[in-house]
Design a protein around this motif. Sequence first.
Motif, PDB file in Angstrom:
ATOM      1  N   SER A 191       0.750  -1.257  -0.004  1.00 18.33           N
ATOM      2  CA  SER A 191      -0.103  -0.018  -0.031  1.00 18.33           C
ATOM      3  C   SER A 191       0.855   1.363  -0.003  1.00 18.33           C
ATOM      4  N   SER A 192       2.142   1.309  -0.065  1.00 16.51           N
ATOM      5  CA  SER A 192       3.141   2.424  -0.022  1.00 16.51           C
ATOM      6  C   SER A 192       3.762   2.632  -1.542  1.00 16.51           C
ATOM      7  N   TYR A 193       3.094   2.093  -2.324  1.00 18.18           N
ATOM      8  CA  TYR A 193       3.836   2.137  -3.576  1.00 18.18           C
ATOM      9  C   TYR A 193       2.686   2.159  -4.637  1.00 18.18           C
ATOM     10  N   LYS A 203       6.451  -2.222 -10.111  1.00 18.89           N
ATOM     11  CA  LYS A 203       6.336  -1.699  -8.919  1.00 18.89           C
ATOM     12  C   LYS A 203       6.888  -0.237  -9.244  1.00 18.89           C
ATOM     13  N   ASN A 209      -2.231   4.788  -8.275  1.00 17.71           N
ATOM     14  CA  ASN A 209      -1.597   5.440  -7.124  1.00 17.71           C
ATOM     15  C   ASN A 209      -1.552   4.089  -5.921  1.00 17.71           C
ATOM     16  N   ASN A 210      -0.783   4.611  -4.949  1.00 17.90           N
ATOM     17  CA  ASN A 210      -0.848   3.546  -3.961  1.00 17.90           C
ATOM     18  C   ASN A 210      -2.042   3.364  -3.172  1.00 17.90           C
ATOM     19  N   ASN A 231      -5.850  -3.468  -1.737  1.00 12.22           N
ATOM     20  CA  ASN A 231      -4.592  -3.482  -0.978  1.00 12.22           C
ATOM     21  C   ASN A 231      -4.826  -4.342   0.282  1.00 12.22           C
ATOM     22  N   THR A 269       4.784   6.655  -4.323  1.00  9.26           N
ATOM     23  CA  THR A 269       3.381   6.534  -4.068  1.00  9.26           C
ATOM     24  C   THR A 269       2.564   6.903  -5.398  1.00  9.26           C
TER      25      THR A 269
END
Length: 120
Positions: free
Chosen positions: A30-32, A98, A52-53, A74, A102
């Motif tokens: 969920s950070s990327y 990946k 986006n994340n 997520n 974000t």
Amino acid sequence: EVQLVESGGGAVQPGGSLRLSCAASGLAFSSYAMSWVRQAPGKGLEWVSVINNEGRSTNYAMSVLGRFTISRDNAKNVTYLEMNSLKPEDTAVYYCAKSPSTWDSRYDVWGQGTQVTVSS
């Protein structure tokens, strides 16, 4: 170690649909931001879409705008690519990738890919 595993590819007739999935592990998912890129036979990598994340912002290449939809879950660490109205020129190996932040269409890790073939 970050791992991205794509699935859902296959052969479909023009006008058909496919849904690709990408299962991620080894990262704080969920950070990327996550992207899909593709490589057609004999051509270079083509960026297709990014999300986006948080899953609230998306962007698409002009070649797929209006036909493809990117989404993510997520809770399950999965990214999806819903592909509709497929054309022969969509034939390619599709990679999940990946992003380094974000919200970024660049990518630093990608999976092994899944083949999509659009032909009558």
